[in-house]
Enzyme design. Structure first.
Site, PDB file in Angstrom:
ATOM      1  N   LYS A  15       0.538  -5.644  -4.193  1.00 15.70           N
ATOM      2  CA  LYS A  15       0.321  -4.289  -4.723  1.00 15.70           C
ATOM      3  C   LYS A  15       1.447  -3.354  -4.305  1.00 15.70           C
ATOM      4  O   LYS A  15       2.007  -2.629  -5.132  1.00 15.70           O
ATOM      5  CB  LYS A  15      -1.016  -3.742  -4.210  1.00 15.70           C
ATOM      6  N   ASN A  16       1.768  -3.372  -3.014  1.00 19.34           N
ATOM      7  CA  ASN A  16       2.737  -2.395  -2.510  1.00 19.34           C
ATOM      8  C   ASN A  16       4.186  -2.710  -2.900  1.00 19.34           C
ATOM      9  O   ASN A  16       5.079  -1.906  -2.649  1.00 19.34           O
ATOM     10  CB  ASN A  16       2.628  -2.263  -0.986  1.00 19.34           C
ATOM     11  N   CYS A  69      -6.332  12.543   1.849  1.00 20.58           N
ATOM     12  CA  CYS A  69      -7.052  11.333   1.458  1.00 20.58           C
ATOM     13  C   CYS A  69      -7.850  10.877   2.657  1.00 20.58           C
ATOM     14  O   CYS A  69      -7.719  11.427   3.742  1.00 20.58           O
ATOM     15  CB  CYS A  69      -6.110  10.256   0.952  1.00 20.58           C
ATOM     16  N   ARG A  98      -1.437  12.620   5.200  1.00 18.74           N
ATOM     17  CA  ARG A  98      -0.380  11.901   4.487  1.00 18.74           C
ATOM     18  C   ARG A  98       0.535  12.799   3.644  1.00 18.74           C
ATOM     19  O   ARG A  98       0.517  12.735   2.412  1.00 18.74           O
ATOM     20  CB  ARG A  98      -0.978  10.791   3.609  1.00 18.74           C
ATOM     21  N   ASP A 146      -2.240  -1.782   7.639  1.00 25.47           N
ATOM     22  CA  ASP A 146      -3.102  -2.274   6.562  1.00 25.47           C
ATOM     23  C   ASP A 146      -3.911  -3.521   6.949  1.00 25.47           C
ATOM     24  O   ASP A 146      -4.715  -4.002   6.143  1.00 25.47           O
ATOM     25  CB  ASP A 146      -2.268  -2.575   5.303  1.00 25.47           C
ATOM     26  N   ARG A 175      -9.251  -1.256  -6.261  1.00 27.35           N
ATOM     27  CA  ARG A 175      -7.935  -0.641  -6.397  1.00 27.35           C
ATOM     28  C   ARG A 175      -6.832  -1.606  -5.981  1.00 27.35           C
ATOM     29  O   ARG A 175      -5.760  -1.615  -6.581  1.00 27.35           O
ATOM     30  CB  ARG A 175      -7.830   0.598  -5.494  1.00 27.35           C
TER      31      ARG A 175
HETATM   32  C1  UD1 Z   1       2.695   2.742   2.512  1.00 30.32           C
HETATM   33  C2  UD1 Z   1       1.750   1.746   1.900  1.00 30.32           C
HETATM   34  C3  UD1 Z   1       0.417   1.744   2.647  1.00 30.32           C
HETATM   35  C4  UD1 Z   1       0.660   1.543   4.135  1.00 30.32           C
HETATM   36  C5  UD1 Z   1       1.692   2.517   4.662  1.00 30.32           C
HETATM   37  C6  UD1 Z   1       2.083   2.245   6.109  1.00 30.32           C
HETATM   38  C7  UD1 Z   1       2.459   1.679  -0.417  1.00 30.32           C
HETATM   39  C8  UD1 Z   1       2.145   2.027  -1.825  1.00 30.32           C
HETATM   40  N1  UD1 Z   1       1.551   2.073   0.497  1.00 30.32           N
HETATM   41  O1  UD1 Z   1       2.100   4.031   2.348  1.00 30.32           O
HETATM   42  O2  UD1 Z   1      -0.396   0.698   2.127  1.00 30.32           O
HETATM   43  O3  UD1 Z   1      -0.564   1.739   4.829  1.00 30.32           O
HETATM   44  O4  UD1 Z   1       2.896   2.460   3.883  1.00 30.32           O
HETATM   45  O5  UD1 Z   1       2.574   0.956   6.237  1.00 30.32           O
HETATM   46  O6  UD1 Z   1       3.429   1.031  -0.127  1.00 30.32           O
HETATM   47  N2  UD1 Z   1       4.596  10.701   6.508  1.00 30.32           N
HETATM   48  C9  UD1 Z   1       4.969  12.024   6.669  1.00 30.32           C
HETATM   49  N3  UD1 Z   1       5.737  12.599   5.691  1.00 30.32           N
HETATM   50  C10 UD1 Z   1       6.144  11.916   4.583  1.00 30.32           C
HETATM   51  C11 UD1 Z   1       5.772  10.566   4.429  1.00 30.32           C
HETATM   52  C12 UD1 Z   1       5.001   9.992   5.411  1.00 30.32           C
HETATM   53  O7  UD1 Z   1       4.620  12.662   7.658  1.00 30.32           O
HETATM   54  O8  UD1 Z   1       6.836  12.506   3.734  1.00 30.32           O
HETATM   55  C13 UD1 Z   1       3.752  10.042   7.541  1.00 30.32           C
HETATM   56  C14 UD1 Z   1       2.406   9.576   7.023  1.00 30.32           C
HETATM   57  O9  UD1 Z   1       1.457  10.613   7.066  1.00 30.32           O
HETATM   58  C15 UD1 Z   1       2.091   8.452   7.978  1.00 30.32           C
HETATM   59  C16 UD1 Z   1       3.473   7.828   8.249  1.00 30.32           C
HETATM   60  O10 UD1 Z   1       4.408   8.838   7.898  1.00 30.32           O
HETATM   61  O11 UD1 Z   1       1.566   8.957   9.183  1.00 30.32           O
HETATM   62  C17 UD1 Z   1       3.788   6.588   7.465  1.00 30.32           C
HETATM   63  O12 UD1 Z   1       3.474   6.802   6.113  1.00 30.32           O
HETATM   64  P1  UD1 Z   1       4.229   6.047   4.917  1.00 30.32           P
HETATM   65  O13 UD1 Z   1       5.003   4.889   5.438  1.00 30.32           O
HETATM   66  O14 UD1 Z   1       4.960   7.072   4.124  1.00 30.32           O
HETATM   67  O15 UD1 Z   1       3.010   5.520   4.075  1.00 30.32           O
HETATM   68  P2  UD1 Z   1       2.991   5.339   2.523  1.00 30.32           P
HETATM   69  O16 UD1 Z   1       4.379   5.045   2.078  1.00 30.32           O
HETATM   70  O17 UD1 Z   1       2.234   6.440   1.886  1.00 30.32           O
END
Ligand code: UD1
Length: 416
Positions: free
Chosen positions: A22-23, A116, A121, A304, A396
């Site tokens: 998925k990711n 969420c 996030r 995850d 999902r």
């Molecule tokens: C992706 C994965 C999700 C997984 C996560 C962490 C996808 C579609 N989803 O989510 O399944 O659980 O990585 O491995 O690939 N953060 C900020 N600011 C930002 C972006 C992130 O503060 O602009 C923080 C988030 O709140 C979190 C951390 O950074 O605490 C990591 O998040 P991130 O790696 O961005 O997660 P996703 O990419 O949303």
């Protein structure tokens, strides 16, 4: 609302084919926006998030034709540069259209995701990175409105490791003017899979899979064919389910090299694991031993997989300390596991799980995607019947999970 009814106690046995990740699929589908030529994707998993992403791309004007276990994407006539709130609120990964739209068309309007279940996030790192590349960004009426004549290459150091942040900026940089260097980039295998697809489309990228990714912008990307990598989280989920039930299963079309940490933790729990090419076999002959873990960006233990290991620990010998360092509210499954008799204490981002001899079936509610998988595993080992409510979360991100579990001998059925 659909539910799963699980009769606990059956040991999982047999073979299960692992689906496309998925990711990896979601960002790679967004990469189709970067070219006017066709992108052929195979091994796309059949799940709601992929269908939602298809719908979003179609709303923008992307033509999608389905082929067996895959689809062809044609973004020659994109006429709507927008991801509406209704889409982004159900699937945060919709933010991944921002970089591709902006870099190819010079404009994008993408809803802010909002909160969420597993935490706030934010997407500030995506926005800051695009601004560093010269984008004008305004937040208006809950939407990110970004414009840029042509993005400029830049050196961007992430404050913290973000998977989709890295992917969004990597895609944006492929068509930018000059060289972009992403530092403290995510090293997740899904980032590498996206980079491989972009390379096939003519992008110039080095360093994907390390913490420094260099992208030299080009004028255009062309069509390509790409096979989506296997899902390491689905793989881990089935292996934990087999370990918890004391069974023996073989994953096919899987990849052991991208889940070493999870396999090590399963070995620590007492599982025998053998790898033969793309086949991973796990056998569990005794009660599992509790395993402590700490989630962190790849190659450390994935957030995850935290919930699924918690289900395993609830029935293990001994106690485990589980620390969640990525998301602030990712212990939603604890309350539900307690309803099955699990002994879990939570203090901040740390859960202490003391294994008990037997869980007892009850009605429980899924709160997010991986928490749902955890509850299904708990239901597979609990005595009597467990009803898992709100399984739309599960749909999902898992392809045909109850069919796959049934084929492995689980007593599981969907109640509509
Ligand atoms: C992706 C994965 C999700 C997984 C996560 C962490 C996808 C579609 N989803 O989510 O399944 O659980 O990585 O491995 O690939 N953060 C900020 N600011 C930002 C972006 C992130 O503060 O602009 C923080 C988030 O709140 C979190 C951390 O950074 O605490 C990591 O998040 P991130 O790696 O961005 O997660 P996703 O990419 O949303």
């Amino acid at each position: 609302m659909q539910k799963l009814a699980i009769q606990g106690g059956a040991k999982l046995h047999g073979e299960v084919r692992i689906s496309g990740a998925k990711n990896a699929a979601l960002p790679i589908m967004c990469a189709a926006l970067l070219s006017a030529d066709e992108l052929h994707l195979s091994n796309l998993p059949d799940m709601h998030d992929v269908a939602t992403m298809e719908k979003l791309l179609q709303q923008m004007g992307v033509k999608i034709s389905a082929v067996a276990q895959g689809a062809t994407f044609n973004a020659a006539n994109v006429d709507k540069l927008e991801a509406p709130y209704e889409m982004v609120k159900t699937m945060r990964a919709a933010i991944l259209v921002l970089g591709p739209l902006l870099t190819r068309f010079g404009e994008a309007r993408v809803s802010l995701p909002g909160g969420c279940a597993i935490g706030s996030r934010p997407v500030d790192l995506h926005i800051k990175g695009l601004q560093a590349m010269g984008a004008q960004i305004h937040i208006e009426h809950g939407y990110i409105h970004a414009t840029a004549k042509r993005l400029q290459g830049a050196r961007i150091c992430f404050d913290l490791v973000s998977v989709t942040g890295t992917e969004n900026l990597m895609m944006a940089a492929t068509l930018a003017d000059g060289v972009t260097i992403l530092e403290n980039a995510a090293r997740e295998p899904e980032v590498v899979d996206l980079a491989n697809c972009l390379l096939a489309m003519g992008a110039k990228i080095t360093g994907a899979g390390t913490d420094t990714i260099t992208i030299e912008g080009v004028r255009n990307l062309h069509g390509a064919a790409h096979r989506v990598m296997p899902d390491r989280i689905e793989s881990g989920t089935f292996l934990v389910a087999a370990a918890a039930t004391g069974g023996k299963i073989t994953l096919t079309e899987a990849r052991a090299d991208i889940m070493e940490n999870v396999l090590d933790k399963l070995r620590e729990a007492g599982a025998h694991i053998t790898v033969d090419g793309s086949r991973i076999t796990l056998e569990m002959t005794a009660r599992p031993t509790a395993v402590s873990l700490r989630t962190a960006p790849y190659p450390a233990f994935p957030t995850d997989m935290q919930a699924q290991f918690m289900a395993l620990n609830t029935i293990a010998e001994g106690s485990a300390v589980m620390v969640e360092t990525i998301f602030e509210n990712r212990f939603m499954h604890v309350q539900e596991l307690r309803r099955l008799g699990a002994q879990i204490e939570v203090e901040g981002n740390t859960a202490i799980v003391t294994g008990c001899a037997q869980l007892e079936g009850a009605t429980i509610m899924a709160t997010d995607l991986r928490a749902s998988a955890c509850l299904v595993i708990a239901g597979l080992v609990a005595q009597g019947e467990t009803i898992v409510d709100r399984i739309y979360h599960l749909d999902r991100g898992y392809e045909h999970i109850e069919a796959k579990l049934s084929a492995l001998g689980a007593q599981i059925r969907r109640i509509k």
